[in-house]
Motif scaffolding. Structure first.
Motif, mmCIF file in Angstrom:
data_model
loop_
_atom_site.group_PDB
_atom_site.id
_atom_site.type_symbol
_atom_site.label_atom_id
_atom_site.label_comp_id
_atom_site.label_asym_id
_atom_site.label_seq_id
_atom_site.Cartn_x
_atom_site.Cartn_y
_atom_site.Cartn_z
ATOM 1 N N ARG A 191 119.100 -5.107 115.596
ATOM 2 C CA ARG A 191 117.988 -4.650 116.434
ATOM 3 C C ARG A 191 116.734 -4.421 115.595
ATOM 4 N NH1 ARG A 191 120.552 -0.760 118.848
ATOM 5 N NH2 ARG A 191 119.743 1.020 117.673
ATOM 6 N N ILE A 192 116.900 -3.806 114.440
ATOM 7 C CA ILE A 192 115.748 -3.536 113.571
ATOM 8 C C ILE A 192 115.127 -4.838 113.077
ATOM 9 C CG2 ILE A 192 115.175 -2.681 111.255
ATOM 10 C CD1 ILE A 192 116.994 -0.259 111.951
ATOM 11 N N LEU A 193 115.964 -5.800 112.709
ATOM 12 C CA LEU A 193 115.445 -7.070 112.197
ATOM 13 C C LEU A 193 114.727 -7.857 113.290
ATOM 14 C CD1 LEU A 193 118.441 -8.071 109.913
ATOM 15 C CD2 LEU A 193 116.135 -7.502 109.161
ATOM 16 N N ILE A 194 115.323 -7.939 114.476
ATOM 17 C CA ILE A 194 114.688 -8.692 115.562
ATOM 18 C C ILE A 194 113.350 -8.060 115.932
ATOM 19 C CG2 ILE A 194 114.909 -9.365 117.985
ATOM 20 C CD1 ILE A 194 117.980 -9.519 117.469
ATOM 21 N N ARG A 207 114.430 -15.188 117.030
ATOM 22 C CA ARG A 207 115.375 -15.921 117.881
ATOM 23 C C ARG A 207 116.628 -16.307 117.100
ATOM 24 N NH1 ARG A 207 112.244 -19.935 119.117
ATOM 25 N NH2 ARG A 207 113.122 -21.425 117.639
ATOM 26 N N ALA A 208 116.441 -16.764 115.854
ATOM 27 C CA ALA A 208 117.584 -17.153 115.030
ATOM 28 C C ALA A 208 118.485 -15.951 114.739
ATOM 29 C CB ALA A 208 117.097 -17.780 113.720
ATOM 30 N N MET A 209 117.874 -14.783 114.537
ATOM 31 C CA MET A 209 118.658 -13.583 114.261
ATOM 32 C C MET A 209 119.492 -13.191 115.481
ATOM 33 S SD MET A 209 119.490 -11.413 111.971
ATOM 34 C CE MET A 209 118.276 -11.886 110.724
ATOM 35 N N PHE A 210 118.906 -13.250 116.680
ATOM 36 C CA PHE A 210 119.682 -12.931 117.884
ATOM 37 C C PHE A 210 120.799 -13.951 118.077
ATOM 38 C CE2 PHE A 210 120.772 -13.430 122.317
ATOM 39 C CZ PHE A 210 121.052 -12.129 122.690
ATOM 40 N N ILE A 232 115.973 -6.658 124.113
ATOM 41 C CA ILE A 232 115.202 -6.916 122.893
ATOM 42 C C ILE A 232 114.917 -8.411 122.754
ATOM 43 C CG2 ILE A 232 115.399 -6.925 120.367
ATOM 44 C CD1 ILE A 232 116.790 -4.209 120.621
ATOM 45 N N ARG A 233 115.933 -9.241 123.073
ATOM 46 C CA ARG A 233 115.721 -10.701 123.031
ATOM 47 C C ARG A 233 114.630 -11.112 124.015
ATOM 48 N NH1 ARG A 233 119.881 -14.145 126.284
ATOM 49 N NH2 ARG A 233 118.689 -12.977 127.845
ATOM 50 N N ASP A 234 114.693 -10.576 125.234
ATOM 51 C CA ASP A 234 113.713 -10.949 126.259
ATOM 52 C C ASP A 234 112.312 -10.478 125.873
ATOM 53 O OD1 ASP A 234 115.813 -12.030 127.620
ATOM 54 O OD2 ASP A 234 116.030 -10.365 129.025
ATOM 55 N N HIS A 235 112.224 -9.296 125.244
ATOM 56 C CA HIS A 235 110.921 -8.797 124.789
ATOM 57 C C HIS A 235 110.321 -9.747 123.753
ATOM 58 C CE1 HIS A 235 107.788 -6.120 123.362
ATOM 59 N NE2 HIS A 235 108.274 -6.207 122.130
ATOM 60 N N ALA A 236 111.159 -10.216 122.818
ATOM 61 C CA ALA A 236 110.677 -11.161 121.794
ATOM 62 C C ALA A 236 110.195 -12.452 122.444
ATOM 63 C CB ALA A 236 111.785 -11.447 120.785
ATOM 64 N N ALA A 237 110.937 -12.936 123.450
ATOM 65 C CA ALA A 237 110.538 -14.170 124.136
ATOM 66 C C ALA A 237 109.203 -13.987 124.862
ATOM 67 C CB ALA A 237 111.633 -14.590 125.111
ATOM 68 N N ARG A 238 109.027 -12.832 125.519
ATOM 69 C CA ARG A 238 107.750 -12.581 126.221
ATOM 70 C C ARG A 238 106.588 -12.514 125.239
ATOM 71 N NH1 ARG A 238 111.038 -9.062 129.215
ATOM 72 N NH2 ARG A 238 110.332 -7.275 127.977
ATOM 73 N N GLN A 239 106.825 -11.872 124.089
ATOM 74 C CA GLN A 239 105.777 -11.789 123.079
ATOM 75 C C GLN A 239 105.390 -13.179 122.575
ATOM 76 O OE1 GLN A 239 104.135 -8.896 121.578
ATOM 77 N NE2 GLN A 239 104.812 -8.188 123.584
ATOM 78 N N ALA A 240 106.373 -14.043 122.412
ATOM 79 C CA ALA A 240 106.093 -15.402 121.939
ATOM 80 C C ALA A 240 105.225 -16.148 122.941
ATOM 81 C CB ALA A 240 107.407 -16.148 121.700
ATOM 82 N N ILE A 241 105.524 -15.988 124.224
ATOM 83 C CA ILE A 241 104.741 -16.671 125.266
ATOM 84 C C ILE A 241 103.324 -16.118 125.326
ATOM 85 C CG2 ILE A 241 104.551 -17.015 127.763
ATOM 86 C CD1 ILE A 241 107.650 -17.035 127.809
ATOM 87 N N GLU A 242 103.204 -14.787 125.246
ATOM 88 C CA GLU A 242 101.891 -14.155 125.347
ATOM 89 C C GLU A 242 100.966 -14.551 124.201
ATOM 90 O OE1 GLU A 242 102.578 -10.005 125.617
ATOM 91 O OE2 GLU A 242 103.556 -10.116 127.580
ATOM 92 N N ARG A 243 101.550 -14.867 123.044
ATOM 93 C CA ARG A 243 100.708 -15.197 121.886
ATOM 94 C C ARG A 243 100.375 -16.683 121.801
ATOM 95 N NH1 ARG A 243 102.399 -11.223 116.865
ATOM 96 N NH2 ARG A 243 103.004 -9.428 118.121
ATOM 97 N N LEU A 244 100.872 -17.474 122.757
ATOM 98 C CA LEU A 244 100.470 -18.877 122.781
ATOM 99 C C LEU A 244 98.993 -18.967 123.128
ATOM 100 C CD1 LEU A 244 103.466 -20.527 124.697
ATOM 101 C CD2 LEU A 244 102.888 -20.808 122.276
ATOM 102 N N PRO A 245 98.244 -19.900 122.515
ATOM 103 C CA PRO A 245 96.821 -20.026 122.843
ATOM 104 C C PRO A 245 96.625 -20.419 124.307
ATOM 105 C CG PRO A 245 97.571 -21.861 121.483
ATOM 106 C CD PRO A 245 98.682 -20.868 121.505
ATOM 107 N N ALA A 246 95.667 -19.773 124.948
ATOM 108 C CA ALA A 246 95.398 -20.054 126.362
ATOM 109 C C ALA A 246 94.750 -21.426 126.522
ATOM 110 C CB ALA A 246 94.497 -18.977 126.943
ATOM 111 N N VAL A 247 95.102 -22.132 127.589
ATOM 112 C CA VAL A 247 94.500 -23.431 127.903
ATOM 113 C C VAL A 247 93.711 -23.284 129.198
ATOM 114 C CG1 VAL A 247 94.941 -25.852 128.424
ATOM 115 C CG2 VAL A 247 96.416 -24.632 126.814
#
Length: 648
Positions: A191-194, A207-210, A232-247
């Motif tokens: 949990r701490i690493l993810i 993602r690799a750690m989970f 925690i996995r879903d939070h990481a996935a949402r963060q990844a999507i949110e940080r994608l550059p907007a088009v």
């Protein structure tokens, strides 16, 4: 004399300066055990049963012999670890400071102190390597280790909840990796690493750690992550999507444009003619499918899709050549299955399309009886050889080119970076930068820049942390450019190693190797990390695999193998490894240490003098301080060899 009993890893007795004092290992185990008993005292019968078991023959005789050696040694060093009485043995409170007792005595409301002390002391199994034949001793050892690790995990979890925990992120990450070394199912550590990787934007590693956690639970325990870990996995996935550059909506294309990776050679893997293939031939076809998967992961070539390759394979020669031109194919890996009298074979040949020339060919035996054992080796070899031959051929064309292409500049960088000389390292850096001018997101070139920084750190031996930070910066850029590629994870693993983060380094190498299982240089660096992390047999297995994939290996492969053999006290094997190193100047001190440990002082001193002629400022402790080694005993062993050889 103030003495410390180090109980984790190889048990040892240290003086106030940290120098190891020789003492019987079972005597150290006895001192640790007695210090946990009521009154710090046990009867001789109880101690004998603890050390050798109640069913052992003559345990009291064994104990008398041990205590006799302890008594003599205590007289020599002028201190008392064990007070020997007629019927009892005591561990005086002021005799020795036990590290595990200090850990146990820290109050739970001081989590930072517990984590810091655990990181400093919990570096291996509790009393590792001390042979016991007693069930009572085994239970005591397991109980003490479990208690320390449980407090370590609880303190780490408490620390992660504190308001200023972000300022200690690096330490928490180290602690989490350390916990996983002893408890591979620790949810707290995962949990701490993810969360740490998510916070820094390293979503691929999160993602690799989970995935690692989930796979281990499923494989070993037939269990699934609980709701908290899934959140925690879903939070990481949402963060990844949110940080994608907007088009902007108006700019979204209606169809995905074709944008090939410019500058890279395009390879087509041609399947063998099917005909009436049966049995072994079908196995060979399956093997090629796995080779295709391996080549798809390569970042130094573009692989034409297998569907297109199958369509082209069915064409006649004229149509096939036209297809090569239309698909801009640079190389074709042709295959055919050939039945034999004794053993069948897969014949593979690599053809340069522009020159209409075969640049490599090989006949690979395909024996159903042994295919199960050799399958992975065949897959790795075919993929690795094809890639290396393409690189070699492209490099040979550089001299005939007016201006090197971006890819050829990349190959120039790879050529120079193999030489452990500062001018060549800087030439490599220049070539990688030239590549990035045309292909700014080419992760292998970013990884190459990362490698030049950490190699310069090694060669200059000044301990310049800015170079390691630069190496990490370029490695992270490579991951950001292509988190499905191995280059960034590979180089970040190397940089983390030289920052002393052994467990994180190994984890990064495991991620990289899953992506590129046939990358010989990656596997060799993974082996080097395992040497530094004191996993020596694992290191030898890795470096031998690297040699299988790259038989004409560069010097540092032999360096790594020699280092593992030396640390395993196989000095003759280490010396033999060092004979393969092209530049013998760099291995003079290593040879000196090996010959010294073998007792041949004439050769040891000769190598020592030659070392000092080339490196007049060399000092043992100053040099060893730059080299991270997990087990202090392993570092002390190397220091001993250098000292015996006559180095200061």
């Amino acid at each position: 004399m103030a003495l410390t009993l180090v109980s984790f890893g190889s048990p040892r007795l240290l003086d106030e300066s940290g120098v190891v004092i020789a003492f019987p290992e079972k005597g150290l185990l006895a001192a640790g055990y007695i210090a946990t008993r009521p009154g710090r005292s046990v009867t001789r019968a109880e101690l004998a049963a603890f050390l050798w078991g109640e069913d052992a023959s003559n345990p009291l005789v064994n104990l008398r012999q041990l205590l006799s050696r302890v008594k003599i040694r205590q007289q020599e060093i002028g201190t008392t670890l064990l007070e020997l009485r007629e019927n009892d043995v005591l561990a005086p409170a002021g005799g020795v400071d036990c590290d595990f007792l200090r850990l146990k005595d820290l109050p739970a409301n001081r989590p930072l102190d517990i984590v810091e002390m655990s990181l400093a002391h919990v570096t291996g199994a509790f009393f590792a390597g001390v042979g016991t034949s007693s069930e009572r001793a085994e239970l005591w050892l397991a109980e003490q280790q479990e208690h320390v690790l449980s407090r370590f995990a609880q303190a780490l979890e408490a620390l992660a909840r504190e308001p200023d925990q972000l300022s200690r992120e690096h330490m928490q990450r180290q602690a989490a990796y350390r916990l996983l070394e002893f408890d591979p199912y620790s949810e707290i550590a995962y949990r701490i690493l993810i969360n740490a990787f998510t916070a820094e934007g390293n979503f691929a590693q999160a993602r690799a750690m989970f995935d690692r956690y989930s796979a281990r639970l499923q494989k070993d325990l037939n269990a699934q992550p609980d709701g908290g870990m899934l959140a925690i996995r879903d939070h990481a996935a949402r963060q990844a999507i949110e940080r994608l550059p907007a088009v902007p909506v108006a700019e979204r294309p209606t169809t995905a444009p074709f944008s090939p990776r410019t500058g890279l050679p395009r390879l087509m893997l041609m399947p063998p003619p099917l005909g009436n293939i049966k049995g072994t031939g079908l196995l060979a076809t399956s093997l090629l499918e796995d080779v295709t998967i391996g080549l798809c992961r390569a970042r130094s070539v573009q692989l034409v899709a297998p569907h297109t390759a199958r369509r082209v394979a069915a064409m006649d020669e004229a149509a096939r050549q036209e297809a090569y031109r239309n698909c801009d194919v640079s190389y074709v890996l042709e295959t055919r299955f050939t039945p034999g009298a004794e053993v069948d074979a897969l014949f593979a040949s690599l053809v340069s399309v522009p020159e209409d020339a075969t640049i490599w060919a090989e006949r690979l035996p395909v024996d159903p009886a042994s295919l199960g054992a050799s399958y992975n080796t065949l897959v790795r070899r075919l993929a690795a050889v094809a890639l290396s031959q393409i690189e070699r051929h492209e490099f040979s064309r550089i001299g005939r080119a007016t201006t090197p292409t971006a890819y050829q500049n990349f190959l120039i960088g790879k050529h120079y970076i193999r030489n452990m000389e500062l001018p060549d390292i800087r030439r490599a850096r220049k070539a990688f930068r030239e590549t990035l001018k045309e292909m700014p997101d080419f992760s292998p070139a970013l990884g190459g820049l990362s490698r030049t920084a950490h190699l310069e750190w090694l060669v200059t031996a000044r301990g310049d942390t800015e170079l390691l930070k630069l190496s990490e910066k370029y490695a992270q850029a490579a991951i950001n450019a292509d988190d499905d590629g191995s280059d960034g994870f590979h180089q970040l693993g190397v940089s983390r190693l030289y920052r002393g983060a052994f467990d994180e380094s190994i984890e990064l190498f495991e991620i990289a190797e899953r992506i590129a299982p046939s990358h010989a240089d990656l596997i060799a660096d993974h082996a080097d990390t395992l040497v530094h992390a004191s996993r020596l047999e694992d290191a030898l297995a890795k470096i031998n695999l690297a040699f299988e994939l790259n038989p004409f290996a560069p010097d540092y492969y032999w360096w790594t193998k020699a280092g593992a053999n030396y640390s395993l006290h196989r000095y003759e094997a280490a010396i033999d490894d060092l004979t393969h190193v092209a530049d013998q100047t760099n291995v003079l001190r290593f040879n000196a240490a090996c010959w010294a440990m073998l007792g041949d002082m004439r050769k040891a001193r000769a190598y020592m003098r030659r070392t000092m002629e080339n490196f007049p400022d060399f000092e043992t402790d100053k040099w060893l301080a730059l080299i991270p080694i997990r087990d202090p005993a392993q570092q002390a062993h190397y220091r001993e060899g250098l000292r015996r050889a006559g180095f200061k």
